[in-house]
Design a protein around this motif. Structure first.
Motif, short mmCIF file in Angstrom:
data_model
loop_
_atom_site.label_atom_id
_atom_site.label_comp_id
_atom_site.label_asym_id
_atom_site.label_seq_id
_atom_site.Cartn_x
_atom_site.Cartn_y
_atom_site.Cartn_z
N PRO A 1 10.54 -1.05 -18.27
CA PRO A 1 9.83 -2.04 -17.46
C PRO A 1 10.25 -1.92 -16.00
N PRO A 2 9.34 -2.15 -15.08
CA PRO A 2 9.70 -2.07 -13.67
C PRO A 2 10.65 -3.19 -13.31
N PRO A 3 11.36 -3.02 -12.19
CA PRO A 3 12.29 -4.07 -11.75
C PRO A 3 11.55 -5.41 -11.64
N ALA A 4 12.28 -6.46 -11.92
CA ALA A 4 11.64 -7.77 -12.05
C ALA A 4 10.84 -8.16 -10.81
N ASP A 5 11.40 -7.89 -9.64
CA ASP A 5 10.72 -8.41 -8.45
C ASP A 5 9.48 -7.60 -8.08
N THR A 6 9.35 -6.40 -8.62
CA THR A 6 8.13 -5.64 -8.32
C THR A 6 7.18 -5.65 -9.52
N ALA A 7 7.65 -6.22 -10.60
CA ALA A 7 6.87 -6.11 -11.84
C ALA A 7 5.62 -6.97 -11.80
N VAL A 8 4.56 -6.39 -12.33
CA VAL A 8 3.41 -7.21 -12.65
C VAL A 8 3.56 -7.46 -14.14
N SER A 9 3.17 -8.60 -14.60
CA SER A 9 3.44 -8.92 -15.99
C SER A 9 2.74 -7.90 -16.88
N THR A 10 3.42 -7.50 -17.93
CA THR A 10 2.91 -6.42 -18.75
C THR A 10 2.09 -6.90 -19.93
N GLU A 11 2.02 -8.20 -20.09
CA GLU A 11 1.21 -8.72 -21.19
C GLU A 11 0.25 -9.77 -20.65
N GLU A 12 -0.72 -10.05 -21.47
CA GLU A 12 -1.70 -11.07 -21.12
C GLU A 12 -2.21 -10.89 -19.70
N GLU A 13 -2.78 -9.74 -19.46
CA GLU A 13 -3.22 -9.51 -18.10
C GLU A 13 -4.68 -9.05 -18.04
N PRO A 14 -5.59 -9.99 -18.21
CA PRO A 14 -6.98 -9.62 -18.14
C PRO A 14 -7.43 -9.34 -16.69
N GLU A 15 -6.69 -9.89 -15.74
CA GLU A 15 -7.09 -9.74 -14.34
C GLU A 15 -6.74 -8.35 -13.82
N PRO A 16 -7.63 -7.77 -13.03
CA PRO A 16 -7.31 -6.49 -12.41
C PRO A 16 -6.25 -6.68 -11.33
N GLU A 17 -5.70 -5.56 -10.89
CA GLU A 17 -4.73 -5.62 -9.81
C GLU A 17 -5.40 -6.20 -8.57
N GLU A 18 -4.68 -7.04 -7.89
CA GLU A 18 -5.15 -7.50 -6.58
C GLU A 18 -5.06 -6.32 -5.62
N ILE A 19 -6.00 -6.25 -4.72
CA ILE A 19 -5.85 -5.27 -3.65
C ILE A 19 -4.85 -5.87 -2.66
N SER A 20 -3.80 -5.14 -2.38
CA SER A 20 -2.72 -5.70 -1.56
C SER A 20 -3.15 -5.86 -0.11
N LYS A 21 -2.43 -6.70 0.58
CA LYS A 21 -2.67 -6.89 2.03
C LYS A 21 -2.49 -5.57 2.76
N GLY A 22 -1.48 -4.83 2.32
CA GLY A 22 -1.22 -3.54 2.95
C GLY A 22 -2.41 -2.60 2.83
N ASP A 23 -3.04 -2.58 1.65
CA ASP A 23 -4.21 -1.72 1.46
C ASP A 23 -5.37 -2.17 2.34
N ILE A 24 -5.54 -3.47 2.44
CA ILE A 24 -6.63 -3.99 3.29
C ILE A 24 -6.36 -3.63 4.75
N GLU A 25 -5.11 -3.68 5.13
CA GLU A 25 -4.74 -3.29 6.49
C GLU A 25 -5.08 -1.81 6.74
N ILE A 26 -4.79 -1.00 5.75
CA ILE A 26 -5.09 0.44 5.88
C ILE A 26 -6.61 0.65 5.94
N LEU A 27 -7.33 -0.09 5.11
CA LEU A 27 -8.79 0.03 5.13
C LEU A 27 -9.35 -0.38 6.50
N ASN A 28 -8.78 -1.42 7.08
CA ASN A 28 -9.24 -1.86 8.40
C ASN A 28 -8.90 -0.87 9.50
N TYR A 29 -7.78 -0.23 9.33
CA TYR A 29 -7.39 0.84 10.27
C TYR A 29 -8.40 1.99 10.17
N ALA A 30 -8.72 2.38 8.93
CA ALA A 30 -9.72 3.43 8.72
C ALA A 30 -11.06 3.01 9.31
#
Lengths: 213, 251
Positions: B60-89
């Motif tokens: 399992p990934p370290p606790a503070d970076t972990a996304v819960s590994t069970e009961e996860e119907p939701e897709p990954e959130e697009i991170s703020k960092g990714d949105i920042e990169i998209l805006n830069y592009a």
């Protein structure tokens, strides 16, 4: 069926296909990204990691290596066999051979550094590709365009940031190669505003006819 | 068997050529593919579905970076960092699109083939702009505004300066995407960025050739493939500094 956050119709074709076995690895990459941080873009994966590389990454690297073998052998034979290959096109073929050979060496080194076993070059059969410079260019365009799509298709499954950086570095060069070969063939540099991502099966299907059993 | 394969090679070539030319890229074509089958959706499904598997195959990934590994119907959130990169592009794509639009409007490019290429590349940059805006919005972000690039000086310099600037801008674009590839967290955003990255590379190579940086008189080809076999990325600060001359002067 959960939906993606990114329902952008225009990117429907840029789908990440074939993420089966490696799909869950992508997920841990998300977590690992925070641990490794943003490594500098480097074409070579240093042995600094001192640990065995991810098996999925090694598989992807070996797949890329096979494509680079194909391209390298293709230019080597073209330079030898295509009678009317001359001028800028010949220069380009020689340059591209050099680039593909460098990719081969880098991939082999990377695979070994990660503790994997690099595949050997298969035997190739390029059919009628060397009958004329025109025939050569047609196949060259296909190989380079396919190379771009193959790297683009595989990249999101890559776990190691360093391997991803290397793949990005190589795919840009494949894109430049594609543009050059297309221009010699009298075509525009691009296939469209977005380069398609192909999964391994689609790429294999495309290159299988050129690989001897 | 071998002969059969040999004989089938041209068919395969044709099939691939067809796929690459017909299936790819045109916006209209993309739009026709709207619907529940979007591949990115399927990917999110895969990623979510494999959550359970992960716990049995990898630590399992370290606790503070972990996304819960069970009961996860939701897709990954697009991170703020990714949105920042998209805006830069997006900012860079705005600049490129404006560049081509201004150049075409100026009528400075009289060579027909070159004018056609400028129109094509300009249209493709505009498509990148639109797709990035859509992507940022669908990820819950706010798209950056058009910085309204100013290319008067370049255009006043005539065709040669225009071509050189075009080559510079496209090479920057390619280097900029490459520089962000390993920073992007979402595989979907990465796939989108890569599909644009290699197109910028194609533009750059074509314009380097057109600008006379390679191929003529048996010159080495470093113009079209300036970094050699391995392209080099640039970070945000370096790219933004390089494009600064094209941003409107602050008054």
């Amino acid at each position: 069926m959960s939906e993606s956050r990114l329902m952008v119709p225009a990117l429907a074709d840029v789908q990440v296909e074939g993420l089966t076995r490696s799909a869950f690895l992508v997920r841990s990459t998300l977590a690992a990204g925070a641990v490794y941080g943003m490594g500098a873009i480097t074409p070579f994966v240093g042995s600094a990691f001192g640990q065995k590389g991810d098996e999925g990454d090694i598989e992807i690297l070996n797949f890329a290596l096979t494509l680079e073998f194909l391209e390298s052998e293709f230019y080597k034979r073209a330079i030898r066999d295509v009678k009317d290959l001359s001028g800028d096109v010949l220069d380009a073929a020689e340059q591209l051979l050099e680039d593909e050979d460098a990719h081969v060496t880098a991939l082999e080194t990377t695979i070994k550094d990660l503790g994997g076993k690099a595949v050997k070059a298969p035997a190739f059969n390029f059919g009628d590709s060397f009958k004329s410079a025109k025939d050569f260019l047609k196949t060259a365009v296909i190989f380079e365009d396919t190379g771009v799509s193959a790297y683009n298709g595989a990249a999101p499954s890559i776990k190691s940031k360093d391997v991803l950086g290397a793949a990005g570095s190589i795919v840009q060069v494949e894109g430049r190669h594609a543009a050059l070969m297309r221009s010699f063939d009298g075509e525009q540099a691009t296939v469209g505003a977005f380069d398609m991502a192909l999964d391994q099966d689609a790429v294999l299907e495309a290159v299988q006819p050129f690989i001897k059993e | 068997m071998q002969e059969h394969r040999m004989a089938s090679a041209p068919d395969a070539e044709q099939e691939l050529a067809r796929r690459l030319t017909e299936d790819a890229a045109s916006r209209k074509n993309f739009l026709r593919m709207v619907g529940g089958v979007a591949g990115v959706g399927a990917l999110a499904g895969f990623v979510a579905a494999c959550g359970g598997e992960q716990t049995t195959t990898t630590p399992p990934p370290p606790a503070d970076t972990a996304v819960s590994t069970e009961e996860e119907p939701e897709p990954e959130e697009i991170s703020k960092g990714d949105i920042e990169i998209l805006n830069y592009a997006l900012t860079l794509e705005f600049l490129e699109a404006k560049f081509y639009a201004d150049v075409i409007e100026s009528g400075e490019i009289t060579d027909k083939a070159l004018a056609k290429t400028a129109k094509l590349f300009g249209d493709e940059e505009q498509e990148h702009v639109e797709v990035l805006i859509d992507t940022i919005k669908s990820a819950g972000g706010k798209p950056a505004k058009d910085p309204k690039g100013n290319f008067e000086e370049v255009i006043a310099g005539g065709p040669e300066m225009i071509l050189t600037a075009a080559a510079v801008v496209e090479n920057l674009g390619a280097a900029a995407y490459l520089g962000q590839a390993t920073r992007i967290k979402s595989p979907e955003v990465l796939a989108a960025a890569l599909s644009i990255h290699s197109v910028e590379a194609r533009h750059a190579a074509a314009l380097n050739t057109a600008a006379g940086f390679g191929f003529a008189n048996g010159e080495p080809l470093q113009g079209s493939i300036p970094d050699g076999p391995f392209a080099v990325g640039m970070d945000m600060a370096a790219v933004l500094e390089a494009v600064a001359p094209y941003l409107p002067k602050k008054s």
